[in-house]
Structures are given as C-alpha cells and as structure tokens.
Design a protein around this motif. Sequence first.
Motif, mmCIF file in Angstrom:
data_model
loop_
_atom_site.group_PDB
_atom_site.id
_atom_site.type_symbol
_atom_site.label_atom_id
_atom_site.label_comp_id
_atom_site.label_asym_id
_atom_site.label_seq_id
_atom_site.Cartn_x
_atom_site.Cartn_y
_atom_site.Cartn_z
ATOM 1 N N SER A 74 9.919 -2.203 3.181
ATOM 2 C CA SER A 74 8.639 -2.643 2.657
ATOM 3 C C SER A 74 7.940 -1.477 1.983
ATOM 4 C CB SER A 74 7.744 -3.195 3.771
ATOM 5 O OG SER A 74 8.338 -4.298 4.421
ATOM 6 N N CYS A 75 7.119 -1.787 1.002
ATOM 7 C CA CYS A 75 6.329 -0.786 0.298
ATOM 8 C C CYS A 75 5.005 -1.418 -0.074
ATOM 9 C CB CYS A 75 7.065 -0.293 -0.945
ATOM 10 S SG CYS A 75 6.095 0.786 -2.023
ATOM 11 N N VAL A 76 3.918 -0.759 0.279
ATOM 12 C CA VAL A 76 2.588 -1.253 -0.029
ATOM 13 C C VAL A 76 1.877 -0.262 -0.937
ATOM 14 C CG1 VAL A 76 1.603 -0.246 2.076
ATOM 15 C CG2 VAL A 76 0.423 -2.133 0.911
ATOM 16 N N ALA A 77 1.214 -0.775 -1.954
ATOM 17 C CA ALA A 77 0.436 0.039 -2.881
ATOM 18 C C ALA A 77 -1.035 -0.042 -2.519
ATOM 19 C CB ALA A 77 0.644 -0.427 -4.312
ATOM 20 N N SER A 78 -1.705 1.096 -2.567
ATOM 21 C CA SER A 78 -3.125 1.138 -2.266
ATOM 22 C C SER A 78 -3.836 2.042 -3.256
ATOM 23 C CB SER A 78 -3.376 1.618 -0.834
ATOM 24 O OG SER A 78 -2.900 2.940 -0.648
ATOM 25 N N GLY A 79 -5.122 1.830 -3.396
ATOM 26 C CA GLY A 79 -5.932 2.595 -4.314
ATOM 27 C C GLY A 79 -7.023 1.720 -4.881
ATOM 28 N N THR A 80 -7.618 2.184 -5.963
ATOM 29 C CA THR A 80 -8.685 1.440 -6.615
ATOM 30 C C THR A 80 -8.432 1.369 -8.109
ATOM 31 O OG1 THR A 80 -10.052 3.442 -6.826
ATOM 32 C CG2 THR A 80 -10.396 2.061 -4.876
ATOM 33 N N ASN A 81 -8.828 0.268 -8.703
ATOM 34 C CA ASN A 81 -8.810 0.089 -10.153
ATOM 35 C C ASN A 81 -7.424 0.211 -10.762
ATOM 36 O OD1 ASN A 81 -11.707 -0.210 -10.333
ATOM 37 N ND2 ASN A 81 -11.866 2.017 -10.111
ATOM 38 N N PHE A 82 -6.398 -0.179 -10.015
ATOM 39 C CA PHE A 82 -5.044 -0.124 -10.553
ATOM 40 C C PHE A 82 -4.488 -1.524 -10.781
ATOM 41 C CE2 PHE A 82 -2.478 -1.339 -6.894
ATOM 42 C CZ PHE A 82 -3.316 -1.080 -5.820
ATOM 43 N N ARG A 83 -3.567 -1.602 -11.743
ATOM 44 C CA ARG A 83 -2.862 -2.838 -12.040
ATOM 45 C C ARG A 83 -1.379 -2.524 -12.160
ATOM 46 N NH1 ARG A 83 -7.136 -4.061 -10.693
ATOM 47 N NH2 ARG A 83 -8.647 -5.476 -11.661
ATOM 48 N N ILE A 84 -0.575 -3.182 -11.351
ATOM 49 C CA ILE A 84 0.857 -2.940 -11.304
ATOM 50 C C ILE A 84 1.602 -3.953 -12.166
ATOM 51 C CG2 ILE A 84 2.889 -3.021 -9.819
ATOM 52 C CD1 ILE A 84 1.231 -1.753 -7.630
ATOM 53 N N ASN A 85 2.580 -3.461 -12.909
ATOM 54 C CA ASN A 85 3.474 -4.319 -13.677
ATOM 55 C C ASN A 85 4.800 -4.499 -12.932
ATOM 56 O OD1 ASN A 85 2.128 -2.792 -16.608
ATOM 57 N ND2 ASN A 85 1.703 -4.851 -15.872
ATOM 58 N N ASP A 86 5.819 -3.732 -13.294
ATOM 59 C CA ASP A 86 7.118 -3.839 -12.646
ATOM 60 C C ASP A 86 7.190 -2.964 -11.396
ATOM 61 O OD1 ASP A 86 8.889 -3.887 -15.844
ATOM 62 O OD2 ASP A 86 7.699 -5.416 -14.819
ATOM 63 N N MET A 87 8.056 -3.353 -10.467
ATOM 64 C CA MET A 87 8.281 -2.587 -9.261
ATOM 65 C C MET A 87 9.785 -2.405 -9.072
ATOM 66 S SD MET A 87 5.380 -4.216 -6.718
ATOM 67 C CE MET A 87 5.067 -2.662 -5.877
ATOM 68 N N ARG A 88 10.168 -1.273 -8.483
ATOM 69 C CA ARG A 88 11.573 -0.913 -8.369
ATOM 70 C C ARG A 88 11.859 -0.258 -7.030
ATOM 71 N NH1 ARG A 88 9.142 0.710 -12.881
ATOM 72 N NH2 ARG A 88 9.922 0.016 -14.922
#
Length: 121
Positions: A21-35
């Motif tokens: 598992s992998c979780v992204a955190s932060g502010t004001n971000f937008r994710i497109n592709d993940m690998r």
Amino acid sequence: QVMLVESGGGLVQAGGSLRLSCVASGTNFRINDMRWYRQAPGKQRVQVALITNGGTAIYADSVKGRFTISRDNVKNMVYLQMNSLKPEDTGVYYCNADGFHPSAPGLLYWWGQGTQVTVSS
C-alpha cells in the motif's frame, strides 16, 4: 510538498502473496498516474506496474498475470497485489506518482521511501 508512505512489505515463501500500500499526503496536490518500481540488490530500479488516472494498468512482462495494481482516489492510495511470488521478485519496492503542486510549474514526480519484499525459496 507531497509525501508518499509505503507499507506492506515483508518476508514470504515462494508462491505466497503480499499486498503493498502507498498513501499520498500533503496539501494542494493533484495526482495523475501512479506507479510501482522495484530495485533488486545490485540492479537498477525498474518499473513494475503503472496505473493511469483513468484506471488503465500496464505491467512489466516479468510480473504480468501475477501482480495487480489498483488505486483509490478518494483515499489517495495505490496498491500492488502480488501473487505467486518468486525469489526473483525480491527487492525494495517504491511507490511513485506524478501530478501537480503549486510549489513548482509543470508535471512533478514524487517517490515513497521504499518497502522491502523478500521471497524465500
């Protein structure tokens, strides 16, 4: 700033399964592709699987049919289900994402810290 944190690595016997598992955190971000990438000892880091923002998955030939990448955009997470594991799957697995953040222009890339996967024979 965006942080990716991975979990789920461990020691398994050949033929076993593991779910990363992998979780992204932060502010004001937008994710497109993940690998997902992996790096065996003494080897280059290589891409194992990719999933686009539209849900299309692409796999390396070495894992096709055994691994499944998925994502949960509500939770900002990406997963890698690994079945029928082989000793050659051993390595450090890294989460990667590209996207946008107001701190810098253009498409950005973020990496997790890596999680160790060891498959014994």
